[in-house]
Design an enzyme around this catalytic site. Sequence first.
Site, PDB file in Angstrom:
ATOM      1  N   GLN A   1     -31.688  44.285 -40.784  1.00  0.00           N
ATOM      2  CA  GLN A   1     -31.792  43.512 -42.017  1.00  0.00           C
ATOM      3  C   GLN A   1     -31.019  42.211 -41.921  1.00  0.00           C
ATOM      4  O   GLN A   1     -31.444  41.182 -42.452  1.00  0.00           O
ATOM      5  CB  GLN A   1     -31.293  44.336 -43.202  1.00  0.00           C
ATOM      6  CG  GLN A   1     -32.129  45.561 -43.472  1.00  0.00           C
ATOM      7  CD  GLN A   1     -33.613  45.238 -43.536  1.00  0.00           C
ATOM      8  OE1 GLN A   1     -34.065  44.505 -44.410  1.00  0.00           O
ATOM      9  NE2 GLN A   1     -34.378  45.774 -42.589  1.00  0.00           N
TER      10      GLN A   1
ATOM     11  N   HIS B   1     -32.790  38.944 -40.864  1.00  0.00           N
ATOM     12  CA  HIS B   1     -33.739  38.247 -41.737  1.00  0.00           C
ATOM     13  C   HIS B   1     -33.221  36.866 -42.116  1.00  0.00           C
ATOM     14  O   HIS B   1     -33.918  35.862 -41.980  1.00  0.00           O
ATOM     15  CB  HIS B   1     -33.994  39.056 -43.013  1.00  0.00           C
ATOM     16  CG  HIS B   1     -35.048  40.102 -42.852  1.00  0.00           C
ATOM     17  ND1 HIS B   1     -36.360  39.786 -42.596  1.00  0.00           N
ATOM     18  CD2 HIS B   1     -34.995  41.450 -42.905  1.00  0.00           C
ATOM     19  CE1 HIS B   1     -37.069  40.896 -42.506  1.00  0.00           C
ATOM     20  NE2 HIS B   1     -36.263  41.924 -42.683  1.00  0.00           N
TER      21      HIS B   1
ATOM     22  N   GLU C   1     -32.302  48.174 -51.713  1.00  0.00           N
ATOM     23  CA  GLU C   1     -33.708  48.019 -51.337  1.00  0.00           C
ATOM     24  C   GLU C   1     -34.100  49.091 -50.314  1.00  0.00           C
ATOM     25  O   GLU C   1     -35.068  49.822 -50.490  1.00  0.00           O
ATOM     26  CB  GLU C   1     -33.924  46.619 -50.748  1.00  0.00           C
ATOM     27  CG  GLU C   1     -35.328  46.374 -50.236  1.00  0.00           C
ATOM     28  CD  GLU C   1     -35.450  45.061 -49.488  1.00  0.00           C
ATOM     29  OE1 GLU C   1     -36.590  44.581 -49.332  1.00  0.00           O
ATOM     30  OE2 GLU C   1     -34.424  44.508 -49.051  1.00  0.00           O
ATOM     31  N   HIS C   2     -33.354  49.156 -49.212  1.00  0.00           N
ATOM     32  CA  HIS C   2     -33.579  50.162 -48.169  1.00  0.00           C
ATOM     33  C   HIS C   2     -32.357  51.085 -48.108  1.00  0.00           C
ATOM     34  O   HIS C   2     -31.241  50.609 -47.932  1.00  0.00           O
ATOM     35  CB  HIS C   2     -33.756  49.517 -46.797  1.00  0.00           C
ATOM     36  CG  HIS C   2     -34.818  48.470 -46.734  1.00  0.00           C
ATOM     37  ND1 HIS C   2     -34.542  47.118 -46.749  1.00  0.00           N
ATOM     38  CD2 HIS C   2     -36.172  48.583 -46.662  1.00  0.00           C
ATOM     39  CE1 HIS C   2     -35.671  46.439 -46.674  1.00  0.00           C
ATOM     40  NE2 HIS C   2     -36.676  47.295 -46.624  1.00  0.00           N
TER      41      HIS C   2
ATOM     42  N   ASP D   1     -40.940  49.047 -42.307  1.00  0.00           N
ATOM     43  CA  ASP D   1     -41.355  47.650 -42.373  1.00  0.00           C
ATOM     44  C   ASP D   1     -42.754  47.443 -41.814  1.00  0.00           C
ATOM     45  O   ASP D   1     -43.461  46.520 -42.229  1.00  0.00           O
ATOM     46  CB  ASP D   1     -40.379  46.775 -41.587  1.00  0.00           C
ATOM     47  CG  ASP D   1     -39.150  46.389 -42.392  1.00  0.00           C
ATOM     48  OD1 ASP D   1     -39.172  46.590 -43.621  1.00  0.00           O
ATOM     49  OD2 ASP D   1     -38.183  45.899 -41.795  1.00  0.00           O
TER      50      ASP D   1
ATOM     51  N   HIS E   1     -55.119  46.725 -93.675  1.00  0.00           N
ATOM     52  CA  HIS E   1     -55.114  47.838 -92.733  1.00  0.00           C
ATOM     53  C   HIS E   1     -55.505  49.141 -93.459  1.00  0.00           C
ATOM     54  O   HIS E   1     -56.336  49.915 -92.976  1.00  0.00           O
ATOM     55  CB  HIS E   1     -53.718  48.021 -92.109  1.00  0.00           C
ATOM     56  CG  HIS E   1     -53.405  47.065 -91.006  1.00  0.00           C
ATOM     57  ND1 HIS E   1     -53.225  45.718 -91.197  1.00  0.00           N
ATOM     58  CD2 HIS E   1     -53.212  47.289 -89.680  1.00  0.00           C
ATOM     59  CE1 HIS E   1     -52.942  45.147 -90.047  1.00  0.00           C
ATOM     60  NE2 HIS E   1     -52.924  46.075 -89.094  1.00  0.00           N
TER      61      HIS E   1
END
Length: 431
Positions: free
Chosen positions: A259, A262, A327-328, A361, A420
């Site tokens: 990660q 990235h 996230e992971h 991934d 109504h």
Amino acid sequence: MQRLDTRSADFVQRLEALTAWEEGLDASVEAAVAEIIAAVRQRGDAALLEYTARFDDRSLSSAAQLEVSPQRLQEALATIPAPQREALEQAAARVRSYHEHQRQASWQYRDDEGNLLGQQITALERVGIYVPGGKASYPSSVLMNALPARVAGVEEIIMVVPAPGGELNDLVLAAAAIAGVDRVFTLGGAQAVAALAYGTATVPAVDKIVGPGNIYVATAKRQVFGRVGIDMIAGPSEILIVCDGSTDADWVAMDLFSQAEHDENAQSLLLCPDAGYIERVAESIERLLPTMERADIIRASLTGRGALILTRDLAEAVAVSNRLAPEHLELSVADPEALLPHIRHAGAIFMGAYTSESLGDYCAGPNHVLPTSRTARFFSPLGVYDFQKRSSLIMCSEAGVQTLGRVASTLARGERLTAHARSAELRLHDD
């Protein structure tokens, strides 16, 4: 990397400072993106050409040159190396198969008075997928965004991908061909999001925009939400590893790198109750880092936002993980299924020492478009359900309306909404 200990009095304060992410609130970015969106709305293709020249260093004579022809996609698919094509096709098959399990069906039933009630599921008509093309190209993102839309039954998929200097990645184009993308435009940044949201003479407007991007893309998605749907606001990539000390230290170090490479703002965290094991992972990091192709990016990420965290036990590690909603999440422990019921918040959960995050991934099957920055507390991974919408079905029988009409009338008059009430009452039989 920072060293944190849950026993320290300032642990929570240090953890919050380390994991805070506020880039999405940058006022200057908000203003710049608003200006770009306004320009695309007002001047359409002309604005797209100007921003493409400014940001991607491409001078084009017409907006038609932004579109990649279907023949170019097929050419890329035919010319990439055979092992790469086979890998893309295998990954696509697994991703498609997994997402077919998510497809929802319409349903209906009749109650005791013959009223029909239910839910009709329909696919979105046209969606836009954003594929990053800056520091790296991501054919896997094409598969993860386009295939769930295809499975859902979306009629038309429009892809945008930046092409700095006019260069396009053949793997990305090949992935678009395999995934069945209908049209591809070489656009990036906030201008691409604006074009998808509002449409131009060349780029069609879509119903929803999905896919990750940089801060300008994320901000643009936030600003056009309401005009179109969006999947989520993505921040930097994250991995949190809960480890009991039984996994090879080199494996864990490389998972942290996966990660961190990235970008410099990515976050890699290890939580473990074994101090000796943490030291072994630290040694692996020092030894392996110089061998990495993106060592400078990894080093910056680990230095700025990474941490090795000593916990009292695995239960506390899970508690910290739930607080961060990563996230992971890797459960690199001997018995991950025992921990699973205690996990409340995570985008994707990777279970066991053999399950590296990188498999998710690319080819395991589940989607890799995941909630970041603690939004896994309320967001889910991208899926087929993001490309379907639900319409409620109501059909009253003559008998059924005698009951429902009286209930509606009573409540409507209680709210002083006379029309109504009378609308319901006109359908009632005289007693």
